[in-house]
Write a protein that holds these residues in place. Structure first.
Motif, short mmCIF file in Angstrom:
data_model
loop_
_atom_site.label_atom_id
_atom_site.label_comp_id
_atom_site.label_asym_id
_atom_site.label_seq_id
_atom_site.Cartn_x
_atom_site.Cartn_y
_atom_site.Cartn_z
N ILE A 33 0.81 -1.20 0.00
CA ILE A 33 0.00 0.00 0.00
C ILE A 33 0.85 1.26 0.00
CG2 ILE A 33 -1.66 1.30 1.39
CD1 ILE A 33 -2.34 -1.95 2.09
N GLY A 34 0.60 2.13 -0.97
CA GLY A 34 1.39 3.35 -1.09
C GLY A 34 0.73 4.49 -0.37
N LYS A 35 1.52 5.47 -0.04
CA LYS A 35 0.97 6.63 0.65
C LYS A 35 0.87 7.77 -0.35
CE LYS A 35 1.84 9.37 4.84
NZ LYS A 35 1.13 10.52 4.36
N ARG A 84 -15.18 10.95 5.82
CA ARG A 84 -14.00 10.54 5.04
C ARG A 84 -13.52 11.74 4.21
NH1 ARG A 84 -18.04 7.22 3.69
NH2 ARG A 84 -17.97 7.73 1.48
N LYS A 95 -7.46 11.53 0.40
CA LYS A 95 -6.48 10.88 1.28
C LYS A 95 -6.44 9.38 0.98
CE LYS A 95 -5.76 14.44 4.16
NZ LYS A 95 -4.45 15.08 4.20
N PHE A 121 -6.79 5.40 1.79
CA PHE A 121 -7.97 4.81 2.46
C PHE A 121 -7.80 4.69 3.97
CE2 PHE A 121 -5.47 1.01 1.41
CZ PHE A 121 -5.56 0.28 2.59
N TYR A 122 -6.57 4.50 4.44
CA TYR A 122 -6.37 4.33 5.88
C TYR A 122 -6.24 5.67 6.60
CZ TYR A 122 -1.74 4.83 3.88
OH TYR A 122 -0.69 5.28 3.15
N GLN A 166 -8.36 8.44 5.80
CA GLN A 166 -9.50 9.29 5.43
C GLN A 166 -10.36 9.75 6.61
OE1 GLN A 166 -11.22 6.84 1.96
NE2 GLN A 166 -11.66 8.95 1.42
N ARG A 167 -10.49 8.89 7.64
CA ARG A 167 -11.43 9.17 8.73
C ARG A 167 -11.06 10.40 9.53
NH1 ARG A 167 -16.32 7.39 8.42
NH2 ARG A 167 -16.02 5.67 7.04
N ALA A 227 -4.42 0.70 -4.74
CA ALA A 227 -3.94 1.17 -3.44
C ALA A 227 -2.45 1.47 -3.51
CB ALA A 227 -4.22 0.12 -2.37
N ALA A 228 -1.71 0.64 -4.24
CA ALA A 228 -0.26 0.80 -4.31
C ALA A 228 0.12 2.02 -5.15
CB ALA A 228 0.37 -0.46 -4.89
N ASN A 256 -2.01 4.74 -5.77
CA ASN A 256 -2.89 5.88 -5.54
C ASN A 256 -3.91 6.08 -6.64
OD1 ASN A 256 -2.41 7.07 -3.03
ND2 ASN A 256 -0.45 7.86 -3.78
N PRO A 296 -11.20 6.55 -1.67
CA PRO A 296 -10.75 5.15 -1.73
C PRO A 296 -11.61 4.20 -0.89
CG PRO A 296 -8.90 6.62 -1.33
CD PRO A 296 -10.14 7.45 -1.22
N THR A 297 -12.04 4.65 0.28
CA THR A 297 -12.87 3.79 1.13
C THR A 297 -14.14 3.38 0.39
OG1 THR A 297 -12.01 4.94 3.06
CG2 THR A 297 -14.01 3.66 3.38
N ILE A 323 -13.32 0.85 -2.45
CA ILE A 323 -13.09 -0.51 -1.97
C ILE A 323 -14.42 -1.15 -1.57
CG2 ILE A 323 -12.01 -1.88 -0.14
CD1 ILE A 323 -9.79 0.33 -0.04
N LEU A 372 -12.57 0.11 8.11
CA LEU A 372 -12.56 1.49 7.61
C LEU A 372 -13.77 2.31 8.03
CD1 LEU A 372 -11.14 0.93 4.02
CD2 LEU A 372 -9.91 1.45 6.12
#
Lengths: 323, 211
Positions: A3-5, A287, A291, A293-294, A296-297, B28-29, B31, B37-38, B41, B97
């Protein structure tokens, strides 16, 4: 892990508008001179433009003390390609593809109802009525996602004063453009058009309520509600009617589109309120768009963080009942 | 069917079933999961579940209509298990999530929100089917009992579609096409039985020749 940032971009550098402008100029030039060596994707964009003819035109703006500070702006790409504009399709990516057909000129706004005299304003006159201000606002959708958008406009109250409403006017209704031949995607839902939204007069007169003509310093892209819309930042996004053709002053609360569609889900007030859940999901968190997915919150703020300016409007009201 | 053909078809089925997950991981990898994204998915795992369930339910009608396709049934277990796999990913997306692993929030959601209750019901209905998917379980249970248990897939599919309708905004018709497809597939079963019965009756009791 794979997973990329998403790279952190300073808000100063996030504005790709110059690139947008340059590309657009480049495309125009390329077509004019008949240069045919364009990639297929770019050609497709020329024939099916993602934005209206005027979108992206630079607007002259001034600073505003009512702007929101300390927030990282959402990218122009996300603001213009993640839209709820059901007249142009129910999926978020559809308005960007389809809204190009919206005829934003000529454009007039009808003013009627409880006013001294009905009037019609031309869009060019409205653009010149007051200096256009840059106002960054948080935008909280009822679907629990949010953005930070640098709008361009002036307080709705400035316009309402020009409308000369009577003292019997207690509510103001906004009607959006609708032509089933133009917006042929509108039949993908059972909503009855045109889109209608409304505010109580004191809400509409609050200086935060913005009559909006642009974003990122440029004319609004069609999918964001060109050529004229309202932005009510302390309410869920659907309260901010797009592509307005008529403004009605009324003594009674007007029917509004989503409230008509599902009264238990979309109240007339629809103030952003983390303690009043939507029946189908919690409104405690949101969300943030753009951002990873991890990441976003985030916590949703009462009145979307604009309580200092607007909480007094609802003094003594049960906001659970009048949600 | 030749062994090599079977192997090739099985490989292709695997690739097709892993494809939606591969796209998500790639997205995901790099972007490329879109602005939200949530939501991407959630939608991808949910709709893949319904699509795979629909495909698994289409195999029986397909081979009834075209007996030459009866080998399709060999892939039903694989497709069904992948449907459960995506349903589990979909559930995990909610747990991680949306609810942020908060048990209280989840309990409140399940009690209060019917679309979440319905989605969880669909997953719980698929769970025993996945658990009894091995050849060993079929043998242990006996074909008849196993078959009866696996009729739950119809109920799971119906719950899945209701979950979808309850999740979208009132008036939005996106779940319509999958609903119609599933309805046709489910309706084809009693229609087929009735038709077979009539055929049997006709063969068993020849109509009295006129007059």
């Amino acid at each position: 892990m794979l997973i990329g940032k998403r790279p952190d971009i300073p808000s100063s550098a996030i504005t790709p508008k110059d690139q947008y402008l340059n590309r657009r100029r480049f495309l125009r030039g390329a077509v004019a001179t008949g240069v045919a060596a364009l990639g297929a994707e770019r050609l497709a964009e020329v024939f099916s433009p993602r934005t209206g003819a005027l979108a992206g035109t630079k607007l002259e703006t001034v600073k505003s003390p009512l702007t929101t500070t300390g927030e990282e702006l959402t990218s122009l790409e996300d603001i213009t390609h993640y839209n709820n504009y059901y007249e142009f399709g129910v999926n978020k990516d559809e308005p960007a593809k389809n809204a190009g057909v919206l005829p934003t000129r000529p454009w007039t706004v009808r003013v009627e109802g409880k006013v001294k005299a009905p009037k019609t304003f031309d869009i060019e006159a409205l653009l010149k009525l007051r200096p256009l201000e840059d106002r960054v606002y948080r935008h909280r959708c009822v679907e629990a996602w949010s953005m930070v958008i640098p709008w361009v406009g002036y307080s709705l109250s400035e316009f309402i004063n020009q409308c000369e409403p009577l003292s019997t006017a207690k509510y103001v209704q906004f009607l959006s453009y609708y032509d089933k031949h133009v917006e042929k995607w509108a039949s993908a839902s059972t909503i009855s058009w045109p889109y209608s939204e409304g505010l109580r007069m004191d809400e509409a007169m609050n200086p935060l309520a913005l009559l909006t003509f642009g974003l990122y310093g440029e004319v609004l892209p069609n999918q964001d509600g060109a050529p004229i819309r309202i932005v009510v930042p302390w309410k869920y996004g659907f309260k901010s009617a797009k592509s307005i053709v008529a403004v009605r002053f009324l003594d009674k609360q007007p029917p509004t589109t989503w409230n008509d569609q599902a009264q238990s889900e979309y109240g007339f007030y629809s103030n952003v309120n983390p303690i009043v859940d939507h029946p189908r999901w919690s409104q405690k968190t949101e969300r943030r768009i753009g951002k990873a997915f991890y990441a976003q919150r985030r916590t949703t703020l009462m009145f979307n963080g604009y309580g200092d300016q607007v909480a007094s409007l609802y003094k003594g009201m049960d906001l659970k009942k009048y949600f | 069917m030749k062994r090599s053909t079977h192997l090739l078809l099985k490989t292709l089925t695997w690739i097709a079933c892993v494809w939606p997950l591969g796209r998500l991981i790639w997205g995901a990898a790099t972007n490329h999961l879109g602005a939200d994204p949530t939501a991407t998915i959630t939608f991808a795992t949910g709709s893949t579940t319904l699509n795979l369930l629909t495909i698994s339910l289409a195999l029986t009608p397909a081979r009834r209509l075209i007996p030459e396709l009866s080998w399709l049934v060999k892939f039903r277990r694989l497709v069904g298990l992948f449907a459960f796999f995506y349903a589990t990913l979909h559930l995990a997306t909610y747990v991680a999530l949306y609810a942020g692993f908060d048990l209280h929030a989840m309990a409140a959601d399940i009690a209060k929100r019917r679309f979440i209750t319905m989605g969880l019901t669909a997953w719980l209905l698929l769970l025993p089917l996945a658990a009894t998917s091995t050849t060993w379980a079929i043998r242990k249970m006996g074909g008849k009992r196993w078959n009866r248990l696996h009729k739950l897939v119809y109920l799971a599919a119906v719950c899945g579609v209701i979950h979808y309708w309850w999740q979208v905004k009132p008036g939005v018709l996106t779940p319509l096409s999958i609903t119609i497809t599933l309805a046709l597939l489910l309706a084809s079963r009693p229609v087929w039985s009735l038709w077979q019965k009539r055929l049997r009756n006709r063969n068993a009791v020849p109509t009295a020749a006129g007059g």
